[in-house]
Design an enzyme around this catalytic site. Structure first.
Site, PDB file in Angstrom:
ATOM      1  N   CYS A  66       0.828  -1.208   0.000  1.00 32.27           N
ATOM      2  CA  CYS A  66       0.000   0.000   0.000  1.00 32.27           C
ATOM      3  C   CYS A  66       0.866   1.263   0.000  1.00 32.27           C
ATOM      4  O   CYS A  66       0.378   2.357  -0.256  1.00 32.27           O
ATOM      5  CB  CYS A  66      -0.991  -0.005   1.145  1.00 32.27           C
ATOM      6  SG  CYS A  66      -0.274  -0.433   2.711  1.00 32.27           S
TER       7      CYS A  66
ATOM      8  N   HIS B 123      18.672   0.597  -3.297  1.00 33.79           N
ATOM      9  CA  HIS B 123      17.275   0.937  -3.045  1.00 33.79           C
ATOM     10  C   HIS B 123      16.508  -0.279  -2.514  1.00 33.79           C
ATOM     11  O   HIS B 123      15.811  -0.188  -1.510  1.00 33.79           O
ATOM     12  CB  HIS B 123      16.608   1.469  -4.325  1.00 33.79           C
ATOM     13  CG  HIS B 123      15.159   1.807  -4.129  1.00 33.79           C
ATOM     14  ND1 HIS B 123      14.760   2.909  -3.405  1.00 33.79           N
ATOM     15  CD2 HIS B 123      14.028   1.165  -4.508  1.00 33.79           C
ATOM     16  CE1 HIS B 123      13.436   2.941  -3.360  1.00 33.79           C
ATOM     17  NE2 HIS B 123      12.967   1.895  -4.030  1.00 33.79           N
TER      18      HIS B 123
END
Lengths: 283, 361
Positions: free
Chosen positions: B50, B98
């Site tokens: 989400c 990342h």
């Protein structure tokens, strides 16, 4: 030779105490493993010390019944030994963090042993006491003292954890320490081990007194002290199990109990007629 | 050649935009197939939570064309003028770094949270099952999971709980140890009480009892929590055997007074009792906390602890970042070597890592 072994145990316990404190502050698991190793090696050196010293002393005249817990130095060293052994058995694996509480007391006992008034030589045995009872009564008493010293250390950990939780700002310390109820149960178990041992020790002492001095109990200062100790821990059981004294109050009792033990062990020797022999310097 | 990631996250886009791009697990396979059809990706993993949607690609031949394919994929999901500026792109070692940061919770909204680690794993397994992973992404994602775990154990980035419910549970564990077989009583059946109770249930507590003034509500919540329901009148009896009490009634005065609590503690023979008071106004007289072995934490207490925990986590960020950078540099060396056909061993050893620290929760 024997003092070399004692020094090895001294250094190892001391190192373990500092490593456990470091472990408590830094969360480095490796520190607790090294510290546990230090305790085990210290115990090994300590056993060797006790054996070597006994073998050496038994060649001396009047030392047929010599056991390596006869003077100040030896008894404090023995106290440290039993406490370290109890830690190794009970908490080393399950709650190594308690090493930060127990090992400093072990080490303090070793320091006190080295600085004891009688020096570190093999003491001469007091007249009338050269008997096998020496080998029985005293170690049994010291095992119970070690248990109470141990319960004292865990009691301090409990009080620290309790303060953390009552403060409503539990810090990292709270997460380092075992849960409150586990500490409470551990104190109960350790005292439940020390108390019957103390009772047996007192009975053995009575029997020895009967054989050596012709009476079981003389209300000598040391005997009174031991009796008070016994009453304090009896009260602990009644209050803890029957009276709902859990938590802080029970932990305070475990602390107070050991203070009484220390008074009995150290202070009372100066007042005691019959048990004052520890205060004498070896001849 | 190499690696590229294109994505969107809570750092670059509001939830209104992200929700159009989120891909439910059931549709992940179809999305991976669509990306494969572009012909630009030799290996693909799609991470959708989400808070982020990211596409990790080992390009077929050209990095830029793979990145464009990924952007186009987002564009097809939801065409909106705000989309392009919100997309970010990392390449090569930066892409590795990342992913490692994401897996470590360093890029999360709640720093150090651990849910993301499971989500990275799910994304990887879904792609592997679909057959879109390969030599590079297999090792990359397994390494990311390893790094995520290492960062959390070797720094304090995940220390302390990040929500009121989990702080309440953690405190319960400081008091009782294992919550197995602990009896939980809910007084009041509010939403917050349910959330907290669910946190406790995840620790496998014993029986849950729900008490409420309207018994129907108690029964509804009890059946949802697999517990039993009872009338509020039985509260004092229940408190004799409870270990953890969650209060959430809307009573306008404390329902558990100091005197009542003292009587209860006496009847319990001093056995520890822990009140989680999420009622407003407070359901438990704050003085109850001063009774030996009784502990009362209300919502404000718990919120303050959450704040303190988050502050502590932020202090750890720098160390964790350094750790992640080191490991991503090392990993990218492996990627380069693998692409050139050389082999470089990846270390799982700890010698170059910060010292090990234990998990405390």
């Amino acid at each position: 030779m024997d003092m070399t072994l004692f020094s090895a145990a001294f250094v190892l316990y001391g190192a373990a105490a500092f490593l456990f404190l470091g472990y408590g502050l830094t969360r480095r698991e490796a520190l607790s493993q090294v510290a546990n190793g230090g305790v085990l090696l210290g115990l090994l050196a300590h056993v060797a010390f006790l054996v070597v010293r006994t073998v050496a002393a038994r060649h001396l005249p009047d030392h047929r019944w010599y056991v390596p817990w006869s003077g100040w130095f030896e008894s404090l060293s023995f106290l440290a030994f039993v406490m370290a052994a109890q830690f190794a058995v009970i908490e080393r694996r399950r709650m190594p963090i308690l090493g930060a509480f127990v090992l400093p007391i072990v080490f303090a006992s070793m320091v006190a042993a080295l600085r004891s008034p009688g020096g570190t030589g093999i003491p001469s045995l007091p007249r009338g006491l050269e008997s096998y009872w020496l080998a029985a009564h005293i170690p049994v008493m010291f095992i119970s003292y070690a248990a109470f010293g141990h319960a004292f250390a865990v009691g301090l950990a409990f009080l620290l954890q309790e303060r953390q939780l009552k403060s409503k700002h539990p810090s990292r310390i709270s997460f380092r320490l075992p849960p409150l109820e586990e500490l409470d149960r551990l104190i109960l178990r350790i005292i439940a081990w020390g108390f019957p041992v103390l009772t047996v020790g007192l009975l053995l002492g009575g029997q020895w007194a009967h054989e050596a001095w012709g009476r079981y109990w003389a209300w000598d200062a040391k005997e009174i002290g031991a009796f008070v100790t016994w009453l304090v821990y009896l009260f602990y059981f009644i209050a803890r199990i029957g009276g709902g004294w859990r938590g802080r109050k029970a932990a305070y009792l475990s602390v107070v109990g050991f203070v009484v033990v220390m008074i009995t062990y150290m202070g009372v020797n100066h007042l005691s007629q019959m048990h004052g022999f520890l205060s004498e310097a070896p001849k | 050649m190499g690696l590229v990631v294109v994505g969107i996250s809570h750092r670059t886009a509001p939830v209104e935009l992200r929700e159009h791009l989120a891909i439910p697990l059931a549709q992940l396979g179809a999305a991976l197939e669509a990306l494969a059809r572009s012909g630009e990706a030799r290996e693909t993993v799609l991470l959708s939570t989400c808070n982020r949607v990211e596409i990790y690609i080992r390009p077929e031949n050209n990095r830029d064309r793979a990145a464009v394919a990924a952007s186009d994929f987002f564009e097809r999901l939801y065409s909106h003028p705000d989309l392009r500026p919100a997309l970010y792109r990392y390449e090569s070692e930066e892409a590795v770094r990342h992913l490692f940061r994401v897996a470590s919770g360093l890029d999360s909204m709640v720093i150090g949270e651990s849910e993301i680690l499971g989500q990275v794993k799910t994304a990887y397994l879904a792609a592997r099952d679909k057959g879109t992973t390969g030599k590079i992404t297999n090792v990359l994602f397994q390494r990311a999971l390893f790094v995520g775990k290492q960062v959390r154990t070797r720094t304090n980035i995940s220390e302390g709980s990040s929500s009121v419910g989990s702080v309440a549970v953690q405190l319960a564990e400081r008091i009782f140890g294992s919550l197995h077989d602990r009896r939980v009583v809910l007084v009041g059946a509010g939403d917050m009480a349910e959330t907290t109770a669910r946190h406790l249930l995840s620790q496998k507590t014993g029986q849950i009892v729900v008490l409420n003034r309207t018994i129907e509500k108690a029964e509804a919540l009890a059946s949802a929590l697999n517990g039993v329901a009872g009338p509020i009148e039985s509260m004092f009896d229940e408190l004799l055997t409870a270990d953890i009490v969650i209060c959430s009634t809307s009573a306008d005065r404390p329902i558990i007074t100091h005197d009542a609590a003292q009587a209860i503690m006496k009847a319990r023979r001093g056995k520890a009792l822990y009140f989680i008071d999420i009622g407003v106004p407070r359901n438990v007289d704050p003085d109850v906390h001063s009774i030996d072995n009784a502990f009362v934490y209300n919502v404000d207490d718990l919120k303050r602890i959450v704040e303190e925990n988050m502050g502590r986590r932020r202090e750890e960020v720098q160390e964790a970042e350094g750790f992640v950078s080191g490991l991503s540099g090392e990993f990218y060396e492996w990627v380069r070597a693998a692409l050139e056909g050389r082999t470089v061993a990846l270390r799982h050893g700890a010698e170059h890592l910060p010292a090990e620290a234990s998990r405390e929760n």
